[in-house]
Design an enzyme around this catalytic site. Sequence first.
Site, mmCIF file in Angstrom:
data_model
loop_
_atom_site.group_PDB
_atom_site.id
_atom_site.type_symbol
_atom_site.label_atom_id
_atom_site.label_comp_id
_atom_site.label_asym_id
_atom_site.label_seq_id
_atom_site.Cartn_x
_atom_site.Cartn_y
_atom_site.Cartn_z
ATOM 1 N N GLY A 109 -5.005 3.120 -0.495
ATOM 2 C CA GLY A 109 -3.708 3.744 -0.674
ATOM 3 C C GLY A 109 -2.656 3.455 0.376
ATOM 4 C CG ASP A 116 -3.701 -5.750 -1.335
ATOM 5 O OD1 ASP A 116 -3.520 -6.892 -0.894
ATOM 6 O OD2 ASP A 116 -4.360 -4.883 -0.728
ATOM 7 C CB CYS A 167 -6.669 -9.895 3.342
ATOM 8 S SG CYS A 167 -8.111 -9.169 2.538
#
Length: 507
Positions: A116, A181, A234
């Site tokens: 979150g 993401d 990432c």
Amino acid sequence: MNNKLPAAFLEKMMDLLGSDEFERFLESYDQPRVYGMRINTQKIEIPEFLEKSPFALTPIPWVSEGFYYEEGQRPGKHPYYHAGLYYIQEPSAMAPVELLDVQPGDKVLDLCAAPGGKSTQIAAKLKGEGVLVVNDNHSDRVKALVKNLELFGVRNAVVLNEKPERMIPVFRGYFDKILIDAPCSGEGMFRKEEDMMSQWQRHSVTECSSMQREILGQAAQMLAAGGYIVYSTCTFSPEENEAQIAELLDRHPEFEVVRIDRAEFAPGRPDWVRAPWCAEDAYSEQALAAVAGTARLWPHRLKGEGHYVALLRKRDSAPGEMAPAMEAAAAVPAAGERKRSGREALRRGGRAEAPRAAVSLEPLQAFAGELLRSEPFAAARLVCYGDHAYASPAGLPELHGLKVVRPGWYIGALHRGRFEPSHALAMGLRFDEAKRVVSLALGDARALRYLKGETLEVAEEEVIRDSDTGQAAKGYCLVCVDGHPVGWGKWHDGMLKNEYPPGWRWT
């Protein structure tokens, strides 16, 4: 930690970067990691926080609310953290939402949202206006997502626990902005979290690429014409980054890359979309040229971990595609199917039952009249799921058939003619919205005792209340630290009964 890095990873990075840059890249793993926090501008303005901050902070260049802090300061062990004044977040991870350029009033989807951090960043930019839908398909991760949204005081968020493909019929063409993401191999997090190295060897880049491809295609169907998607990972692998964007551009010609120009970020690498890492000649020259406008964040070029970010714009419908209104109509199930889908969601553990009209909201309205100066959820749609009341954001489509964890701001529970306010309600309020407040100074030992769940001695004159109405001190009070809400208490005869949730308490 160089000697801990997987040999296959080192071989790949040497091939991609070349010897000179590879050496600089490798040296970054012997440098200490950096730490960041992001100020919650829904609750406090940046100058005010910097004036009272007990931490040594320096700005993060790519996000105005972001700051580096020094290792050992432990901001997670401070009352301001429990008041939701900031979120502890890796500095590079703040870049994707910043690039999405969320504006108040937008309809935004955070598709892979847990735990979150980026959801709270989006919420702060919305400033309580518009709709935020956050989703994660892992049920064990959703609890942390809900807690962080409540801690941040978010009022206009809906939390789902769904597979993206099941969301398409409800949200086709609905969102102005979407953040993906994406789940990835995590190569950029090796310095921050060493256990990511063992996970990298278990979860192949090929598996992650397959998931990312599906997620991008599903998100594309939920974006409105003229809307934007930010895709981020990432990881360093071109299979999960540039190749994914090139494939999306070839499959969805209505999308274009919006070039990211920031001095701190390196450009995307279309030259890496090649054998042996990617299929030869699998993408058009036009798509490969476009991915040069995406961005890479390198740990040897900036103070942060490794990230990849692409900003995409949906121009209009592709040739042969149904118009959004026709698509939405085609996706609406028959009435009987809608009923079955709602029951199925309940059977699977969701909370997608229809609001129960039989539940009286009078106790909630009485509470609001006694405790609140204005009704902060007046513009929302009050709905009850079971005995629980929520303020659902205006303009939200019907969610029947989806696994709904939170259909809006959780206000509280209605039991046998009584209303019990939720912790989420307290955290979403401001000091000046409550008529009865107990405000503890940061240096007051009772502030920490409250966060530990203890009953407090509070004199009647310390209960701040509406003097114009002669309001009594007895009853629910909004408890604040330095004027920032942290929860509820019940005052009676000099004692404040602690209503701070056990799972949130200071340990």
